[in-house]
Design a protein around this motif. Structure first.
Motif, PDB file in Angstrom:
ATOM      1  N   ASP A  97       0.836  -1.212   0.000  1.00 44.23           N
ATOM      2  CA  ASP A  97       0.000   0.000   0.000  1.00 44.23           C
ATOM      3  C   ASP A  97       0.864   1.253   0.000  1.00 44.23           C
ATOM      4  OD1 ASP A  97      -2.192  -1.682   0.123  1.00 44.23           O
ATOM      5  OD2 ASP A  97      -2.390  -1.518   2.314  1.00 44.23           O
TER       6      ASP A  97
ATOM      7  N   LEU B 245       2.507   1.653  -3.528  1.00 43.78           N
ATOM      8  CA  LEU B 245       1.582   2.167  -4.541  1.00 43.78           C
ATOM      9  C   LEU B 245       1.309   3.650  -4.324  1.00 43.78           C
ATOM     10  CD1 LEU B 245      -0.395   1.816  -6.894  1.00 43.78           C
ATOM     11  CD2 LEU B 245      -2.122   1.068  -5.228  1.00 43.78           C
TER      12      LEU B 245
ATOM     13  N   GLN C  64       2.460   6.841  -6.888  1.00 42.10           N
ATOM     14  CA  GLN C  64       1.489   7.685  -7.568  1.00 42.10           C
ATOM     15  C   GLN C  64       1.508   9.135  -7.077  1.00 42.10           C
ATOM     16  OE1 GLN C  64      -2.305   5.633  -7.193  1.00 42.10           O
ATOM     17  NE2 GLN C  64      -1.855   4.318  -8.957  1.00 42.10           N
TER      18      GLN C  64
ATOM     19  N   TRP D 120       1.051   6.929 -16.403  1.00 41.48           N
ATOM     20  CA  TRP D 120       0.993   7.410 -15.019  1.00 41.48           C
ATOM     21  C   TRP D 120       1.529   8.835 -14.991  1.00 41.48           C
ATOM     22  CZ3 TRP D 120       2.093   3.833 -10.293  1.00 41.48           C
ATOM     23  CH2 TRP D 120       1.195   2.759 -10.317  1.00 41.48           C
TER      24      TRP D 120
ATOM     25  N   GLU E 143      -0.191  -0.855 -11.690  1.00 39.18           N
ATOM     26  CA  GLU E 143      -0.513  -1.583 -10.465  1.00 39.18           C
ATOM     27  C   GLU E 143      -0.193  -3.071 -10.612  1.00 39.18           C
ATOM     28  OE1 GLU E 143      -4.291  -0.783  -8.718  1.00 39.18           O
ATOM     29  OE2 GLU E 143      -4.270   1.337  -9.287  1.00 39.18           O
ATOM     30  N   ASP E 144      -0.396  -3.613 -11.795  1.00 40.75           N
ATOM     31  CA  ASP E 144      -0.022  -5.010 -12.039  1.00 40.75           C
ATOM     32  C   ASP E 144       1.482  -5.195 -11.885  1.00 40.75           C
ATOM     33  OD1 ASP E 144      -2.681  -5.791 -12.744  1.00 40.75           O
ATOM     34  OD2 ASP E 144      -2.372  -4.896 -14.721  1.00 40.75           O
TER      35      ASP E 144
ATOM     36  N   LEU F 124       3.590  -3.479 -10.030  1.00 39.03           N
ATOM     37  CA  LEU F 124       3.960  -3.450  -8.613  1.00 39.03           C
ATOM     38  C   LEU F 124       3.574  -4.755  -7.922  1.00 39.03           C
ATOM     39  CD1 LEU F 124       2.995   0.216  -7.614  1.00 39.03           C
ATOM     40  CD2 LEU F 124       5.249  -0.683  -8.218  1.00 39.03           C
ATOM     41  N   ARG F 125       2.414  -5.282  -8.269  1.00 44.75           N
ATOM     42  CA  ARG F 125       1.980  -6.551  -7.665  1.00 44.75           C
ATOM     43  C   ARG F 125       2.942  -7.684  -8.020  1.00 44.75           C
ATOM     44  NH1 ARG F 125      -0.487 -10.302 -10.247  1.00 44.75           N
ATOM     45  NH2 ARG F 125      -1.217  -8.866 -11.900  1.00 44.75           N
TER      46      ARG F 125
END
Length: 520
Positions: free
Chosen positions: A188, A191, A195, A247, A279-280, A282-283
């Motif tokens: 969290d 991310l 951003q 982004w 986001e993918d 980072l996951r």
């Protein structure tokens, strides 16, 4: 285990009796739970975008930036935009500028413009003053807030997610994001930081577009934030950069996903293939075993020892992954481990300049008539908040010490407590917001008075005999055992006093001037 975690103030050591000021240490206050610690922000008065409570603390400020800063005034006394670049009415300007810009054609006679160098100088000074105010506010938070664990962990993340901009409001928003999520789940935090407009601008991701990807942001996310070198390939960097295309942020410094600039094609990242977005990416990065090891090792070096012990790192890493990267849980396990309190883990870390100054203030409840001057000493020692030297952040360990900085470190207590005459010339930093300043302008002089309240120290000592007080204070202030020869020097300094108060002051000054006080 949650109830065993104590708040560790910046620079006050790791043993329980070192983590609070003398009065609090004597009272043995309650322990803090990392999971339940309140999320606090730099305080702000009333006045948001529309004048109501909320917002940044000054009219028109960024909502949630959480810092109170007075509006700048021009030489004529007219309101100018605050350091975040917003006009008094609340609308965001394109850049944090002071003074009038170039006059439009036909208006030059009615509104003569200033020479550009003068305008640029005023702009730089306003930005500098805003960062000084932010740094002072955070240093006060470190020295006085009851949530000391959050502040020290935020200081760690402030260096981990190193970012340097000319936008004070964006830098402050990044800091408050870090402070809010400092003890939560690392994905969290990652991310949210990724951003933030400050980070996107610093790492050039606004230039990252499909067919013309900029790899800087993706590379630093993997190398410095999550995996470390050697745990990814150059092709992974290229594919991650494609995932982060689009982004960006808008004119109001809000994260924006620009779909037209995003590369929606298939990508292969760290062994997985798909039409990945940011986001993918980072996951997938956080699914790598190297991520947990990297974060645990870096926190271990910050809190425990510059030399990681694999026997300690491995079980912490396993637990960190099982907890889904819960930072609070990791720190609780670390601070609850038996080895954390063994002699081998004591006095192994050289305090950073911020930790040193914040620790002095908090431990002894120092009051300085103008605490901005302390920022000058921090800079002379090599650390300025919000201004890391590069994308890798500040160095650590022995890098904090050289011949000139060691002398200033050892003399700092005398400078503050005796209000001694002292001047230090700051190095000319090409990255300074106000570059090309004269040597006189870069000289920090001790012109302010520091107040050292002795009553809490006396309360801590209780009715201890005079000859026992140096050792008792050493146990409170120092991580390393006080060597007999140094104890003799402290006793000699105390014996020169003519009053009990002077004796106590001399004892404190001697202990704080020892090399052992530089260690945590």
């Amino acid at each position: 285990m949650a109830g065993r975690l104590r708040a560790a103030p910046p620079g006050c050591g790791r043993r329980p009796q070192h983590r609070q000021g003398p009065a609090a240490a004597a009272a043995r206050g309650p322990r803090l739970r990392a999971h339940h610690e309140r999320r606090t922000f730099l305080q702000r008065p009333a006045g948001g975008r529309d004048g109501r409570t909320g917002g940044s603390g000054y009219p028109g400020g960024r909502a949630g930036s959480g810092f109170a800063c007075p509006r700048q005034l021009s030489a004529a006394g007219h309101p100018q935009p605050g350091p975040d670049g917003r006009a008094p009415g609340g609308r965001r300007r394109a850049a944090p500028a002071l003074g009038a810009g170039p006059a439009p054609p036909g208006l030059a006679a009615a509104a003569p413009r200033r020479p550009y160098p003068e305008q640029r100088k005023l702009q730089n000074e306003a930005i500098r003053d805003a960062f000084i105010g932010m740094s002072t506010a955070w240093m006060n938070k470190m020295a006085t807030s009851p949530g000391q664990l959050r502040e020290k962990v935020a200081l760690f993340w402030h260096g981990h997610f190193a970012c340097r901009t000319r936008r004070p409001d964006d830098s402050l928003a990044l800091l408050n994001t870090i402070r809010e999520k400092a003890l939560g789940k690392f994905p969290d935090l990652l991310l949210a930081v990724s951003q933030e407009p400050a980070m996107l601008q610093f790492l050039n991701n606004q230039q990252n577009r499909k067919e013309h990807p900029n790899e800087n942001f993706a590379r630093e996310v993997m190398e410095l934030f999550t995996l470390g070198r050697g745990n990814y390939t150059e092709n992974d960097v290229k594919e991650a950069a494609r995932a982060f295309t689009g982004w960006s942020y808008d004119a109001q410094s809000r994260f924006t996903f620009r779909e037209r600039q995003h590369d929606a094609g298939p990508k292969t990242l760290l062994g997985q293939t798909g039409n990945f977005g940011g986001e993918d990416a980072l996951r997938i990065i956080m699914q790598q075993p190297a991520a947990a090891t990297f974060i645990v090792t870096k926190l271990y070096r910050f809190f425990v020892n510059d030399v990681p012990n694999p026997a300690h790192i491995e079980p912490l890493t396993v637990a960190f992954r099982k907890s889904h990267y819960d930072i609070g849980d990791l720190l609780e396990r670390m601070f609850s481990a038996d080895w954390f309190y063994e002699p081998a883990a004591m006095a192994t870390i050289i305090k950073s300049p911020v930790v040193l100054v914040a620790g002095l203030r908090r431990t002894l409840n120092l009051k300085v008539d103008n605490d901005k001057q302390l920022l000058g000493y921090q800079k002379a020692l090599g650390q300025t908040l919000f201004m890391p030297p590069n994308v890798a952040g500040w160095p650590c360990g022995r890098a904090w010490i050289d011949s000139s900085s060691l002398l200033l470190r050892l003399q700092l207590p005398s400078i503050l407590f005796k209000n001694a005459e002292f001047a230090v010339r700051l190095k000319d930093d090409e990255n300074d917001i106000t570059p090309q300043t004269t040597g006189r302008e870069r000289t920090v002089k001790n012109t302010e008075t520091t107040h050292l309240p002795l009553a809490p120290i006396q309360q801590l000592l209780g009715g201890a005999p005079t000859e026992n007080q140096p050792q008792l204070l050493a146990d409170f202030l120092l991580q390393a055992p006080l060597r007999p020869e140094n104890l003799a020097l402290v006793q000699q300094a105390a014996a020169k006093a003519t009053t009990p108060e002077e004796r106590l002051r001399n004892t404190l000054l001697s202990l704080l001037s020892l090399p052992e006080y530089q260690l945590a």
